[in-house]
Write a protein that holds these residues in place. Structure first.
Motif, mmCIF file in Angstrom:
data_model
loop_
_atom_site.group_PDB
_atom_site.id
_atom_site.type_symbol
_atom_site.label_atom_id
_atom_site.label_comp_id
_atom_site.label_asym_id
_atom_site.label_seq_id
_atom_site.Cartn_x
_atom_site.Cartn_y
_atom_site.Cartn_z
ATOM 1 N N ALA A 97 -22.218 42.506 10.590
ATOM 2 C CA ALA A 97 -21.478 43.771 10.620
ATOM 3 C C ALA A 97 -20.289 43.721 11.590
ATOM 4 C CB ALA A 97 -22.419 44.928 10.954
ATOM 5 N N PRO A 98 -20.480 43.306 12.849
ATOM 6 C CA PRO A 98 -19.319 43.260 13.743
ATOM 7 C C PRO A 98 -18.297 42.193 13.362
ATOM 8 C CG PRO A 98 -21.291 42.448 14.869
ATOM 9 C CD PRO A 98 -21.744 43.059 13.583
ATOM 10 N N ILE A 99 -18.738 41.063 12.817
ATOM 11 C CA ILE A 99 -17.787 40.032 12.395
ATOM 12 C C ILE A 99 -16.848 40.574 11.321
ATOM 13 C CG2 ILE A 99 -17.582 37.863 11.098
ATOM 14 C CD1 ILE A 99 -20.079 36.880 12.595
ATOM 15 N N VAL A 100 -17.421 41.211 10.302
ATOM 16 C CA VAL A 100 -16.602 41.731 9.197
ATOM 17 C C VAL A 100 -15.736 42.899 9.667
ATOM 18 C CG1 VAL A 100 -16.706 42.783 6.892
ATOM 19 C CG2 VAL A 100 -18.235 40.886 7.476
ATOM 20 N N ALA A 101 -16.248 43.696 10.600
ATOM 21 C CA ALA A 101 -15.445 44.789 11.143
ATOM 22 C C ALA A 101 -14.213 44.272 11.865
ATOM 23 C CB ALA A 101 -16.297 45.644 12.079
ATOM 24 N N VAL A 102 -14.378 43.201 12.639
ATOM 25 C CA VAL A 102 -13.231 42.600 13.333
ATOM 26 C C VAL A 102 -12.158 42.182 12.330
ATOM 27 C CG1 VAL A 102 -12.469 40.598 14.679
ATOM 28 C CG2 VAL A 102 -14.527 41.842 15.348
ATOM 29 N N CYS A 103 -12.576 41.750 11.155
ATOM 30 C CA CYS A 103 -11.648 41.249 10.144
ATOM 31 C C CYS A 103 -10.973 42.361 9.345
ATOM 32 C CB CYS A 103 -12.369 40.300 9.202
ATOM 33 S SG CYS A 103 -12.976 38.786 9.993
ATOM 34 N N GLY A 104 -11.301 43.621 9.628
ATOM 35 C CA GLY A 104 -10.558 44.724 9.030
ATOM 36 C C GLY A 104 -11.301 45.599 8.055
ATOM 37 N N ASP A 292 -13.240 30.565 1.073
ATOM 38 C CA ASP A 292 -12.868 29.661 2.164
ATOM 39 C C ASP A 292 -11.989 30.368 3.188
ATOM 40 O OD1 ASP A 292 -14.308 27.556 1.146
ATOM 41 O OD2 ASP A 292 -12.589 26.547 0.229
ATOM 42 N N ALA A 293 -11.041 31.163 2.693
ATOM 43 C CA ALA A 293 -10.165 31.907 3.604
ATOM 44 C C ALA A 293 -10.973 32.947 4.381
ATOM 45 C CB ALA A 293 -9.036 32.578 2.828
ATOM 46 N N MET A 297 -11.597 33.356 8.531
ATOM 47 C CA MET A 297 -11.383 34.601 9.266
ATOM 48 C C MET A 297 -12.627 34.983 10.069
ATOM 49 S SD MET A 297 -9.482 36.870 6.303
ATOM 50 C CE MET A 297 -9.572 38.394 7.256
ATOM 51 N N ALA A 298 -13.777 34.867 9.427
ATOM 52 C CA ALA A 298 -15.033 35.236 10.080
ATOM 53 C C ALA A 298 -15.338 34.314 11.256
ATOM 54 C CB ALA A 298 -16.174 35.204 9.065
#
Length: 438
Positions: A97-104, A292-293, A297-298
């Motif tokens: 959850a926090p990883i994906v949130a950081v990514c936008g 892959d992209a 990002m993650a």
């Protein structure tokens, strides 16, 4: 309305149920015209007889429509989530959850409690003092808006029928049913107002679908129903032949997750699954063009510490300590008996009964045998030996965190029985991610 016992009889005898009858049965459960015993009998009939696609859709929609549907139209981020079919040592949500949130993306992650031998994300989060898994709607929305993610449980008005049904299934040996799993998962996700969903469907000794072909069938059914209902969904088949993290329990899995986020310790399979799921979520959110992209990002969000920071902010926003990430040792509950269990002979770890590890946690008090049971957040397993490891006699199989000496002894016997050692060298398991569906 058809009498509940007649609907149960029809399904018991292999008949196809009218969608309206299914919806009336679920509505009756909500207003207590249908008892928990009748729901248990219905679940068992479905377990043995299955459901058609139309029946499964009707059950899913009935559960979705038993409460409110969230609306995120005012949010300036794409809204995505993930769901796991359950495993042992599966604390992915806490990092994902926090990883994906950081990514936008926005991640309003509505999670469940432990089910059978598998741990529950809510039980893990409640190991954090003050953390509320049932915030009011305003706090929930504000946390998602300001922090980017919030890990909570079903509110009283979000698929409430599923919440009660889930508790009955947990203690009546009716968990491993594709129609019931599908309806339970998708009713919550459809009610959550998502734009995209990624499913983590487990296969192996610690999964509800131990056989890969069964897990694939579940994944394909889930993806078909979700996409048919207008929710963009993909699934990953992932390996659950041993505990995913090297810890299993509640507080011990929270500690493992924080150490993961801060870069202090990474379990290899856990990292692979977390980043693969993050990549899929970012593609569905249209924040990455390819998996892959998305994975790149993650990985960056994890490596530069931003994900750990977001996790800490989420904990604070939902009532936990503001310095939890920095001082988790001062906050997490600790068991009074902490002791290693060692191998009685030398050998290579050839196989692990991950389900038995999960049951050992339940035996310690870290899971439930009845819906009303209280969880002991402090107990669990850590330092679990991995498949392929070479051990000498006296080397650690795992460390048990127990409430008493008697509980330790019972769990130690279960832990030893879960491991099979071989005189021959054993290859490490295959890739953690088996396949993609959708």
């Amino acid at each position: 309305m058809i009498l509940p016992q007649e609907l149960i009889r029809q399904k018991r005898d292999g008949g196809a149920l009218d969608p309206e009858a299914i919806k009336a049965f679920i509505a009756g459960f909500e207003d207590e015209r249908v008892t928990e015993g009748q729901v248990a009998a219905f679940a068992m009939a479905v377990f043995f007889r299955g459901m058609t696609s139309a029946e499964t859709v009707a059950l899913t929609e009935a559960m979705r429509d038993s409460g409110d549907t969230l609306d995120w139209s005012g949010l300036d981020r794409p809204v995505v989530d993930k769901h796991s079919t359950g495993g042992v040592g599966d604390n992915v949500s806490l990092m994902l959850a926090p990883i994906v949130a950081v990514c936008g993306a926005a991640v309003p992650m509505i999670s469940g409690r432990g089910l059978g031998h598998t741990g529950g994300t809510l039980d893990k989060m409640e190991a954090i003092p003050g953390y509320s898994v049932t915030p009011d709607n305003e706090t929930f929305r504000r946390t998602v808006r300001d922090v980017g993610c919030a890990i909570i449980g079903q509110t009283g008005r979000l698929a409430p029928a599923d919440k009660r049904f889930y508790a009955v299934r947990d203690v009546t040996a009716t968990v491993e049913s594709i129609p019931l799993i599908t309806a339970s998962i998708l009713s919550k996700k459809l009610a959550a107002g998502l734009q995209g969903l990624v499913l983590d469907v487990k296969s192996g000794s610690g999964a509800f679908m131990a056989k890969e072909e069964d897990a694939r069938a579940l994944a394909e059914g889930l993806v078909a129903v979700a996409n048919g209902a207008g929710l963009a969904t993909t699934a990953l088949l992932t390996r659950m032949d041993e505990a995913l993290a090297s810890a299993a329990g509640n507080a011990v899995e929270v500690e493992n997750a924080v150490r993961f986020l801060t870069g202090d310790h990474h379990d290899g399979a856990l990292e692979a699954v977390t980043l693969a799921l993050a990549a899929e979520m970012l593609v569905l959110a249209r924040l990455a063009e390819t998996p892959d992209a998305g994975r790149a990002m993650a990985a960056k969000a994890l490596a530069d510490g931003q994900a750990a920071e977001v996790f800490g902010r989420m904990v604070k926003a939902l009532g936990g300590p503001g310095d939890f990430v920095e001082r988790m040792g001062a906050y997490l509950p600790k068991a009074p008996v902490v002791r290693e269990v060692t191998a009685e002979s030398a050998g290579h770890v050839a196989a692990v009964d991950a389900r038995a590890l999960g049951l050992a946690v339940v035996e310690l008090g870290g899971g439930r045998t009845r819906p009303q049971d209280e969880i002991d957040h402090a107990v669990g397993l850590t330092g679990l030996a991995r498949i392929g490891s070479q051990l000498e006699a006296g080397d650690r199989l795992g460390t048990i965190h127990a409430r008493s000496e008697d509980a330790f002894a019972r769990a130690a016997a279960m832990l030893r029985a879960a491991y099979r050692l071989s005189d021959e060298a054993v290859a490490a398991p295959g890739p953690a991610v088996i396949a993609r569906v959708g």
